[in-house]
Design a protein around this motif. Structure first.
Motif, PDB file in Angstrom:
ATOM      1  N   VAL A  15       0.823  -1.203   0.000  1.00 54.70           N
ATOM      2  CA  VAL A  15       0.000   0.000   0.000  1.00 54.70           C
ATOM      3  C   VAL A  15       0.861   1.259   0.000  1.00 54.70           C
ATOM      4  O   VAL A  15       0.569   2.222  -0.719  1.00 54.70           O
ATOM      5  N   PHE A  16       1.944   1.279   0.766  1.00 55.88           N
ATOM      6  CA  PHE A  16       2.782   2.471   0.804  1.00 55.88           C
ATOM      7  C   PHE A  16       3.567   2.640  -0.493  1.00 55.88           C
ATOM      8  O   PHE A  16       3.796   3.757  -0.944  1.00 55.88           O
ATOM      9  N   GLY A  17       3.964   1.544  -1.106  1.00 61.81           N
ATOM     10  CA  GLY A  17       4.622   1.640  -2.404  1.00 61.81           C
ATOM     11  C   GLY A  17       3.691   2.206  -3.455  1.00 61.81           C
ATOM     12  O   GLY A  17       4.096   3.029  -4.283  1.00 61.81           O
ATOM     13  N   ALA A  18       2.418   1.765  -3.414  1.00 57.89           N
ATOM     14  CA  ALA A  18       1.446   2.275  -4.376  1.00 57.89           C
ATOM     15  C   ALA A  18       1.173   3.760  -4.152  1.00 57.89           C
ATOM     16  O   ALA A  18       1.029   4.537  -5.108  1.00 57.89           O
ATOM     17  N   SER A  36      -8.735  -1.701   6.275  1.00 53.74           N
ATOM     18  CA  SER A  36      -7.838  -1.627   7.426  1.00 53.74           C
ATOM     19  C   SER A  36      -6.387  -1.357   7.030  1.00 53.74           C
ATOM     20  O   SER A  36      -5.559  -1.040   7.891  1.00 53.74           O
ATOM     21  N   VAL A  37      -6.055  -1.440   5.722  1.00 48.70           N
ATOM     22  CA  VAL A  37      -4.683  -1.154   5.316  1.00 48.70           C
ATOM     23  C   VAL A  37      -4.326   0.309   5.595  1.00 48.70           C
ATOM     24  O   VAL A  37      -3.142   0.637   5.747  1.00 48.70           O
ATOM     25  N   LEU A  38      -5.349   1.163   5.695  1.00 44.16           N
ATOM     26  CA  LEU A  38      -5.095   2.574   5.965  1.00 44.16           C
ATOM     27  C   LEU A  38      -4.756   2.827   7.429  1.00 44.16           C
ATOM     28  O   LEU A  38      -4.368   3.946   7.794  1.00 44.16           O
ATOM     29  N   GLU A  39      -4.922   1.830   8.255  1.00 40.89           N
ATOM     30  CA  GLU A  39      -4.547   1.952   9.658  1.00 40.89           C
ATOM     31  C   GLU A  39      -3.089   1.555   9.882  1.00 40.89           C
ATOM     32  O   GLU A  39      -2.566   1.706  10.987  1.00 40.89           O
ATOM     33  N   ARG A  46       6.430   6.093  11.789  1.00 40.77           N
ATOM     34  CA  ARG A  46       5.013   5.692  11.843  1.00 40.77           C
ATOM     35  C   ARG A  46       4.141   6.584  10.960  1.00 40.77           C
ATOM     36  O   ARG A  46       3.156   7.184  11.397  1.00 40.77           O
ATOM     37  N   LEU A  47       4.505   6.627   9.706  1.00 45.00           N
ATOM     38  CA  LEU A  47       3.768   7.419   8.729  1.00 45.00           C
ATOM     39  C   LEU A  47       2.542   6.667   8.258  1.00 45.00           C
ATOM     40  O   LEU A  47       2.600   5.475   7.969  1.00 45.00           O
ATOM     41  N   SER A  48       1.433   7.375   8.146  1.00 47.36           N
ATOM     42  CA  SER A  48       0.229   6.805   7.567  1.00 47.36           C
ATOM     43  C   SER A  48       0.263   6.974   6.057  1.00 47.36           C
ATOM     44  O   SER A  48       1.144   7.657   5.503  1.00 47.36           O
ATOM     45  N   ALA A  49      -0.700   6.363   5.381  1.00 51.97           N
ATOM     46  CA  ALA A  49      -0.780   6.520   3.925  1.00 51.97           C
ATOM     47  C   ALA A  49      -0.993   7.983   3.540  1.00 51.97           C
ATOM     48  O   ALA A  49      -0.478   8.459   2.520  1.00 51.97           O
ATOM     49  N   VAL A  70     -12.298   8.114   4.619  1.00 49.29           N
ATOM     50  CA  VAL A  70     -11.852   6.877   5.260  1.00 49.29           C
ATOM     51  C   VAL A  70     -10.653   7.127   6.163  1.00 49.29           C
ATOM     52  O   VAL A  70     -10.154   6.195   6.782  1.00 49.29           O
ATOM     53  N   ILE A  71     -10.192   8.381   6.247  1.00 48.76           N
ATOM     54  CA  ILE A  71      -9.001   8.651   7.039  1.00 48.76           C
ATOM     55  C   ILE A  71      -9.085  10.061   7.626  1.00 48.76           C
ATOM     56  O   ILE A  71      -9.620  10.979   7.002  1.00 48.76           O
ATOM     57  N   ASN A  72      -8.601  10.209   8.825  1.00 51.17           N
ATOM     58  CA  ASN A  72      -8.622  11.492   9.521  1.00 51.17           C
ATOM     59  C   ASN A  72      -7.558  12.416   8.921  1.00 51.17           C
ATOM     60  O   ASN A  72      -6.379  12.057   8.888  1.00 51.17           O
ATOM     61  N   PRO A  73      -7.916  13.626   8.467  1.00 49.80           N
ATOM     62  CA  PRO A  73      -6.909  14.522   7.868  1.00 49.80           C
ATOM     63  C   PRO A  73      -5.849  14.967   8.865  1.00 49.80           C
ATOM     64  O   PRO A  73      -4.779  15.434   8.460  1.00 49.80           O
ATOM     65  N   ASP A  74      -6.133  14.830  10.157  1.00 47.84           N
ATOM     66  CA  ASP A  74      -5.180  15.252  11.177  1.00 47.84           C
ATOM     67  C   ASP A  74      -4.490  14.082  11.856  1.00 47.84           C
ATOM     68  O   ASP A  74      -4.020  14.197  12.998  1.00 47.84           O
ATOM     69  N   VAL A  75      -4.419  12.930  11.181  1.00 46.64           N
ATOM     70  CA  VAL A  75      -3.699  11.797  11.738  1.00 46.64           C
ATOM     71  C   VAL A  75      -2.240  12.195  11.967  1.00 46.64           C
ATOM     72  O   VAL A  75      -1.659  12.925  11.166  1.00 46.64           O
ATOM     73  N   VAL A  76      -1.656  11.745  13.077  1.00 48.01           N
ATOM     74  CA  VAL A  76      -0.294  12.157  13.419  1.00 48.01           C
ATOM     75  C   VAL A  76       0.653  10.965  13.363  1.00 48.01           C
ATOM     76  O   VAL A  76       0.246   9.814  13.553  1.00 48.01           O
ATOM     77  N   ASN A  77       1.916  11.257  13.105  1.00 49.55           N
ATOM     78  CA  ASN A  77       2.945  10.218  13.132  1.00 49.55           C
ATOM     79  C   ASN A  77       3.593  10.182  14.518  1.00 49.55           C
ATOM     80  O   ASN A  77       3.076  10.768  15.477  1.00 49.55           O
TER      81      ASN A  77
END
Length: 443
Positions: A15-18, A36-39, A46-49, A70-77
């Motif tokens: 997923v991260f390569g894509a 769940s791959v986005l989690e 710990r970077l998210s997609a 499907v993902i929080n814009p403020d997700v943190v690493n």
């Protein structure tokens, strides 16, 4: 098979390569098959997609993920950095705009240095991202909770504002954007750099003459002391930045300062403001040229050549010249009286050399022709000489073939257009000259 993952390949690598490659179809298929791959997170940070898409400028993938909610814009690493911070860090303006549109919080701090996305844009020199974030601050909850002026001057964990970072990193475009949006030019740092440093100290330390110019034009104090008792001139000398030291030398001529506190200046339309800023820059660079000529050998002149000025002069032979200096075109019109003058002479009326902290209500300049209080400055409609009103125009002189910057800057030395008005009296009616000599005063 095809674009699928091999049995032994971890799914996060796929997923991260894509996402890194911007493969929109593959990312969409993987999310549809297993949301769940986005989690998953990538690497030690710990970077998210979404982080990966924002950092790499993959706007299509980022938009797809945000539009599907499907993902929080403020997700943190791991370091509390948001995708917006990484987009601003890498100068991906479309990703910055999309994240803000999706509701990303511009008032989040990381855990490394306590910095926001505004700090990151200023530090890495992305003025377009900086402007987008500042524009958003007018309409987001930040404006109501913090206030825009407080946000522009927000401090990181070391006490540095975005302006401090831009000045230290030699980012003149960002310095200009921040100052134009209300950044405090003389704010002192906490622990960033040397304690008590102003942006001018940090620009001197970095050796950025362009940043020094911008800061001085907005009223930076050359005599401000940091916590070690040093002025910016001393800092520039220590780091062997001779050109910056020459301009910052307290014994050299003071620069003209943009009169930002004046209400009619702050409300200028973009065209009129650009004309006045250009004239102020030319006047200060002529002053700087004279200083550097005495102190720094063989530095290239930042001014345009006389040849370029002469070419422009020949094209302007049939249009109005300023009735004060008889050298520049009339580009600024005074409201409400409608009299016109060039941008250089307008600056002689409106600008000052050093802001007076004791004066909370600056004196509003008056028109030099009719003494009417100036309420607004607009771009003048340039007319041909045969259309000029008799009472507005004396006999038109022949345009000088010499660039007027040095001549105009001589009147700036006293911050009064008296010398120009004196010349006008020799060529035009004695009535106007007499009135000006009796009533004109320094702004």
């Amino acid at each position: 098979m095809g674009q699928g993952l091999s049995c032994g390949e971890p799914r996060e690598n796929g997923v991260f390569g894509a996402v890194e490659n911007g493969d929109l179809g593959l990312v969409g298929a993987m999310v549809e098959a297993d949301p769940s791959v986005l989690e998953l997170s990538k690497g030690r940070r710990r970077l998210s997609a979404l982080h990966v898409a924002a950092a790499n400028g993959r706007i299509e993938v980022l938009s797809m993920l945000l539009d599907r909610s499907v993902i929080n814009p403020d997700v943190v690493n791991r370091y509390k950095q948001t995708p917006l911070m990484l987009a601003a860090m890498n100068g991906n303006i479309t990703c910055v705009q999309k994240l803000i549109q999706a509701g990303a919080n511009i008032l989040m701090f990381d855990s490394l240095n306590g910095r926001t996305c505004l700090h990151y844009a200023a530090y890495y020199g992305h003025s377009d991202c900086l402007q987008a974030i500042l524009s958003a601050a007018h309409s987001t909850p930040v404006a109501n909770s913090w206030g825009f002026a407080r946000f522009v001057n927000i401090r990181d964990a070391g006490g540095a504002t975005p302006l401090h970072l831009a000045a230290r990193q030699r980012r003149p475009e960002c310095v200009h954007v921040l100052l134009d949006n209300g950044a405090l030019v003389c704010a002192s740092t906490g622990g960033y750099g040397y304690p008590g440093s102003t942006p001018l100290h940090l620009a001197a330390r970095g050796g950025s003459l362009d940043c020094v110019r911008e800061l001085l034009a907005w009223g930076a104090d050359r005599l401000h002391l940091d916590s070690s008792g040093r002025i910016p001139y001393t800092v520039a000398l220590k780091h062997k930045h001779q050109a910056c030291a020459a301009v910052l030398n307290p014994s050299s001529a003071e620069p003209l300062v943009w009169p930002s506190p004046l209400k009619f200046i702050s409300e200028l339309n973009p065209e009129a403001k650009a004309l006045l800023e250009k004239a102020l820059t030319e006047a200060n660079m002529e002053r700087e040229k004279a200083i550097l000529k005495e102190t720094v050998a063989s530095l290239p002149s930042p001014l345009h050549s006389d040849t370029e000025a002469d070419d422009n002069a020949s094209e302007a032979s049939d249009v109005d010249l300023c009735c004060i200096c008889f050298d520049q075109l009339c580009t600024i019109e005074v409201v409400p009286c409608g009299h016109q003058m060039c941008a250089h002479c307008t600056l002689a009326l409106c600008c000052h050399k050093k802001p007076d902290p004791s004066s909370t209500c600056p004196t509003v300049p008056v028109c030099p022709f009719c003494r009417t209080t100036i309420t607004q400055l607009v771009v003048a409609n340039i007319k041909a000489s045969n259309d000029m009103e008799p009472e507005m125009s004396p006999a038109k002189p022949r345009r000088s073939r010499k660039s007027n910057v040095s001549e105009g800057s001589s009147s700036f030395k006293g911050l009064s257009p008296m010398s120009s008005f004196g010349r006008m009296g020799n060529r035009s009616s004695g009535k106007v000259a007499a009135e000006c000599n009796e009533e004109i005063h320094k702004p």
